[in-house]
Write an enzyme that holds these catalytic residues in place. Sequence first.
Site, mmCIF file in Angstrom:
data_model
loop_
_atom_site.group_PDB
_atom_site.id
_atom_site.type_symbol
_atom_site.label_atom_id
_atom_site.label_comp_id
_atom_site.label_asym_id
_atom_site.label_seq_id
_atom_site.Cartn_x
_atom_site.Cartn_y
_atom_site.Cartn_z
ATOM 1 N N ASP A 70 -5.190 5.369 -0.047
ATOM 2 C CA ASP A 70 -3.848 5.124 0.655
ATOM 3 C C ASP A 70 -3.147 3.912 -0.344
ATOM 4 O O ASP A 70 -3.668 3.307 -0.856
ATOM 5 C CB ASP A 70 -4.116 4.426 2.116
ATOM 6 C CG ASP A 70 -2.875 3.976 2.822
ATOM 7 O OD1 ASP A 70 -2.053 5.024 2.901
ATOM 8 O OD2 ASP A 70 -2.888 2.744 2.922
ATOM 9 N N GLU B 96 -2.241 8.439 -3.230
ATOM 10 C CA GLU B 96 -0.682 8.224 -2.606
ATOM 11 C C GLU B 96 0.003 7.263 -3.386
ATOM 12 O O GLU B 96 -0.044 6.199 -3.323
ATOM 13 C CB GLU B 96 -0.679 7.680 -1.329
ATOM 14 C CG GLU B 96 0.502 7.722 -0.367
ATOM 15 C CD GLU B 96 0.506 6.739 0.865
ATOM 16 O OE1 GLU B 96 1.174 7.122 1.889
ATOM 17 O OE2 GLU B 96 -0.082 5.911 0.789
#
Length: 840
Positions: A487, A542
């Site tokens: 993330d 990401e």
Amino acid sequence: MAFALAGIRFPASRTARLPSRTGFEGKRRTGASFSLFSRKNRFAGIIIAGSSYDTDPTSTTVAASEEVLVPGAESDDLSSSTDIISDTVASSGNLQVSQETTGLMTEESEAGQTSISSEFVGEESMDDDVKGAVSSQAIKRIEEVQEKPRFVRPPGTGQRIYEIDPSLKGYRGHLDYRYDQYKKMRETIDQYEGGLDAFSRGYEKFGFQRSANGITYREWAPGAKWATLIGDFNNWNPNADVMTRKEYGVWEVFLPNNADGSPPIPHGSRVKIRMDTPSGIKDSIPAWIKFSVQAPGEIPYNGIYYDPPEEEKYVFQHAQPKAPKSLRIYESHVGMSSPEPKINTYASFRDDVLPRIQRLGYNAVQIMAIQEHSYYASFGYHVTNFFAPSSRFGTPDELKSLIDRAHELGLLVLMDIVHSHASNNVLDGLNQFDGTDSHYFHSGSRGHHWMWDSRLFNYGSWEVIRFLLSNARWWLEEYKFDGFRFDGVTSMMYTHHGLAVGFTGSYNEYFGYATDMDAMVYLMLVNDMIHGLYPEAVAIGEDVSGMPTFCIPVQDGGVGFDYRLHMAIPDKWIEIMKLKDEDWKMGEIVHTLTNRRWLEKCVAYAESHDQALVGDKTIAFWLMDKDMYDFMALDLPSTPRIDRGIALHKMIRLITMGLGGEGYLNFMGNEFGHPEWIDFPRGEQQLPNGKVIPGNNDSYDKCRRRFDLGDADYLRYRGMQEFDQAMQHLEEESSFMTSDHQYISRKDEQDKIIVFERGDMVFVFNFHWTNSYFDYRVGCLKPGKYKVVLDSDDKLFGGFNRIDHTSEYFSTDGLYDNRPCSFSVYAPSRTAVVYALSED
């Protein structure tokens, strides 16, 4: 007092043993426009903290390797407690701007339309056998194969990136410096820690370590002046188990077994470390804790010593599947996976949701919010306890059983891991753990993410690198996760964190003073460790910035991820859906879907959890809005908005999968157009400025997934779910996402037609709102007979059944749309049809 969790009753206290020791008392999302910031040259020094930690002061059976963390060195021989590596970033301010390489060859067809083709990795042959409920591809992946060797390869030259993308040569100074820093880190780890393999097993040194003679507890807290271990096991007596400060700020205490041979800390009992710090006396949950629980009626979490008896520990029964060629990810959240307004459990997800995912045709499940987070509404991104699975959903062993069941079904299990930031919590998180602002994080403003209200790691700290590398390995080793979705990588890679930045593709935006070199080196190290020790593991990053070399192996000079999330796609769909149908540009759609770097794989998605959150809209809600509340029943008349929405919902998802990348992702429930948004239970909140943010009365009503809607044969949701299932199974059978052959032959702005080839299949999309086209000629590469293999207008999928699936389509020779062959089709309005070369 005692409390229960998922069927296990943990004792809150027990009779204290007589101590023999004495001591002291005691969605975020990035984007918008921005002009590049610059800053002074810097590369943070790296503090190397080796140690000479005693494992068992009362035992004479401890091996030497347990006594000294720095391999091959006795602590007495160390000339100093720290070793600083310091270098200056080579200036790249005068380097020229180079044009971004997309990896897609552009050709002009005779009709004046732009055609795009690209090379992909070759396909593997498919197993035709179907064994039980598990798909043939899943069976093939799970079959035993020769195991790849598990070792971290030595650094390479890091020069192949310039062959892959010659535009990078203009930034050789920056990129070579980056690779040199990575190699120096590898050499230093080899010298002082015995290599990445040993270095990434910090969980075998820190935290609670059980031996035959007792338990050793270690913690890195250089800011603490005094420390003691307290808990139910010693009646929270701060004088009972006072810790000793070792080298490099590491504290340690050994607890011998009780007289009857039982462990000194019972399984399930609460534990904390009390420290005298520059901020005062504080109790903290151990940083390496493996389980933490919020007792009923309490706000802070409690650390739990989790060490069940051997007969109660879950034992994995099924082999981990081999990574598939085409990755189809079902993004999920355990807590909100129930149709009921409640927090769901690992066990229920295992029994109810995993079979659904497998039946829908996905081959991987990506699970959010695994790492413990005290604030449920953070979606799991404000992590408090990095090594502990969230106790809201059950016990660590129940999570293991979930993962094992997924493997039995042939599903990869990917974890949404958060190494980009940490919770701001002081009581139950890492923030100010040792009473200082600069323990695990940067001090001052650099250590705070103003938008996320969280702390930012110092990737130049030796012990932080050990902590994060070990954390990634812990989940792979202990829980058998098959990989990660990292993330917030954009936030890690730049000191501006991608906030208010509009990345244009200029290489100056990637290779300058705004790049956080420490973070880049850490990302290379963690990918090195993952792919070296777990060769089948998948690493997805990401990144919204489009960082070049992101998905190129570390050996070749890249960052080392397997896939990049293609985050531009959902943003483009939101932008398009705000327009009238006649203003949709076919060229813009195709460009966004295909704008990716050569040899760097992408996971495409039309929407994820970000678009499902309150304050945003899912694709279904953008398209159908309030009509979804009253007109989704099949026994009631539809509306033009519903008909349009269902048709475009299917087309958007298919063209995203068809052109967007080598992998595909869907957030749970969106496959059938889940109504409403996600709104976590929350109370009213008053800000420091006096402003009041209303809550939702702590309701779980919109924090669940109504799978019953997609299953109901009397609702229109069922058709969208059936289409998504057919789409996944078609990809499984043909692997079109990773086909060698891709060619876009038509992007017609007037007809609103897009035609492209993937493998031996031809995809025809008609986005026109009224016009249907008879005898519409489409180009193809191979001659022969074609047949319909997927039709969004099928009645089963909520369509109008305008395509005859028994028809056969014979190609004719002759150049058309720059293709050697062509055939004629009927292209109804707002319909997508896939034609495959028939072998009959």
